[in-house]
Design an enzyme around this catalytic site. Structure first.
Site, PDB file in Angstrom:
ATOM      1  N   ASP A   7      41.369   7.546  16.766  1.00 42.68           N
ATOM      2  CA  ASP A   7      40.070   6.894  16.820  1.00 42.68           C
ATOM      3  C   ASP A   7      40.240   5.405  16.543  1.00 42.68           C
ATOM      4  O   ASP A   7      41.206   4.987  15.880  1.00 42.68           O
ATOM      5  CB  ASP A   7      39.115   7.503  15.789  1.00 42.68           C
ATOM      6  CG  ASP A   7      37.687   6.992  15.955  1.00 42.68           C
ATOM      7  OD1 ASP A   7      37.231   6.873  17.104  1.00 42.68           O
ATOM      8  OD2 ASP A   7      37.039   6.705  14.925  1.00 42.68           O
ATOM      9  N   HIS A  57      29.873   0.672  11.712  1.00 43.73           N
ATOM     10  CA  HIS A  57      31.081   0.925  10.909  1.00 43.73           C
ATOM     11  C   HIS A  57      31.129   0.174   9.585  1.00 43.73           C
ATOM     12  O   HIS A  57      31.965   0.494   8.725  1.00 43.73           O
ATOM     13  CB  HIS A  57      32.347   0.633  11.723  1.00 43.73           C
ATOM     14  CG  HIS A  57      32.373  -0.694  12.409  1.00 43.73           C
ATOM     15  ND1 HIS A  57      32.262  -1.889  11.745  1.00 43.73           N
ATOM     16  CD2 HIS A  57      32.500  -1.003  13.736  1.00 43.73           C
ATOM     17  CE1 HIS A  57      32.337  -2.886  12.618  1.00 43.73           C
ATOM     18  NE2 HIS A  57      32.470  -2.374  13.838  1.00 43.73           N
ATOM     19  N   HIS A 152      30.664   5.077  10.327  1.00 43.15           N
ATOM     20  CA  HIS A 152      31.835   5.426  11.138  1.00 43.15           C
ATOM     21  C   HIS A 152      33.073   4.790  10.504  1.00 43.15           C
ATOM     22  O   HIS A 152      33.061   3.620  10.113  1.00 43.15           O
ATOM     23  CB  HIS A 152      31.692   4.893  12.566  1.00 43.15           C
ATOM     24  CG  HIS A 152      30.680   5.641  13.371  1.00 43.15           C
ATOM     25  ND1 HIS A 152      30.783   5.796  14.733  1.00 43.15           N
ATOM     26  CD2 HIS A 152      29.544   6.273  13.013  1.00 43.15           C
ATOM     27  CE1 HIS A 152      29.745   6.490  15.177  1.00 43.15           C
ATOM     28  NE2 HIS A 152      28.984   6.785  14.151  1.00 43.15           N
ATOM     29  N   ASP A 157      36.896   9.830  10.694  1.00 40.61           N
ATOM     30  CA  ASP A 157      36.488  10.434  11.965  1.00 40.61           C
ATOM     31  C   ASP A 157      37.616  11.234  12.601  1.00 40.61           C
ATOM     32  O   ASP A 157      37.373  12.264  13.240  1.00 40.61           O
ATOM     33  CB  ASP A 157      36.001   9.354  12.934  1.00 40.61           C
ATOM     34  CG  ASP A 157      34.622   8.819  12.550  1.00 40.61           C
ATOM     35  OD1 ASP A 157      34.079   9.279  11.529  1.00 40.61           O
ATOM     36  OD2 ASP A 157      34.115   7.935  13.264  1.00 40.61           O
TER      37      ASP A 157
END
Length: 234
Positions: A7, A57, A152, A157
């Site tokens: 990711d 994020h 995030h 993740d």
């Protein structure tokens, strides 16, 4: 089977508009088990971060000021993913950004280093058409605890996606195991069904008749009867 759950987080949505990677994470899984081996790096993009991206994020330009550039971690990254299958949620997004960073360094593109890319978003859409298939929705659907995911983050993740991927593909694994078990049971059943061989002992009369036949063959062949050579051991 070595797989890498991967990711990234970025400054914005489009690498063609000059947006850059600011975080990359890769988590190793071998034979469907997490090994504990992972790569996680924050990256200084040398540019501003879109306000919308920061809301997603929570990574700020100030936090990234003392972090390495992608050029500083690129070789470490490609060495880590080398030869593995990449598992990515919404793969075109991450692959597009990674390829852009590699192009800027005049390095080979992502698929040169890995053994293919699997997009879990495409998998989820095929399995659950018409439903929400983002990572949070999949965690809820498959009972994966994502309460720590307030923002995030690439590493978290990846860990959540690993659990989701295993749930998405559990049916394939069960089918494989089922076929193996059924095959083993069938072999065991065949072994049980096979009749036990019956051993018949020759009588003294039959042994004597056999000996006379060998003598006749030896006479006709002038001593070249092969069966007579081991007769004493019969």
């Amino acid at each position: 089977m070595r797989q890498i759950i991967l990711d990234t987080e970025t400054t914005g949505l489009d690498p063609n508009q000059g947006h850059r990677i600011i975080e990359v994470a890769a988590v190793e899984m071998v034979n469907r088990r997490l090994t504990g081996n992972h790569l996680h790096r924050y990256v200084n993009p040398d540019r501003d971060i879109d306000a919308g991206a920061m809301q997603v994020h929570g990574i700020t330009p100030e936090f990234l000021q003392d972090k390495p550039r992608f050029a500083d971690v690129a070789q470490e990254f490609v060495d880590f993913i080398r030869g593995a299958e990449l598992i990515i949620h919404n793969a075109p997004f991450d692959v597009g950004f990674l390829n852009m960073e590699l192009r800027l360094l005049e390095m080979p593109l992502l698929t040169t280093w890995c053994d293919g890319v699997t997009d879990t978003l495409a998998m989820a859409k095929a399995l659950h058409p018409g439903q929400r298939n983002n990572l949070d929705a999949l965690c809820k659907r498959y009972g994966v605890d994502n309460t720590a995911r307030t923002l995030h983050g690439a590493l978290l993740d990846c860990e959540l996606l690993a659990a989701v991927y295993l749930a998405l593909t559990r049916g394939q694994e069960s089918l494989s195991i089922g076929l193996e078990v059924r095959g083993e049971r069938a072999a065991q059943a065949a072994a049980r069904a096979r009749p036990k061989p019956i051993l018949l002992q020759a009588s003294s009369e039959e042994l004597a008749a056999h000996a006379r036949l060998l003598e006749a063959i030896a006479g006709e062949s002038k001593g070249a009867c092969l069966w007579a050579e081991g007769q004493e051991g019969v």
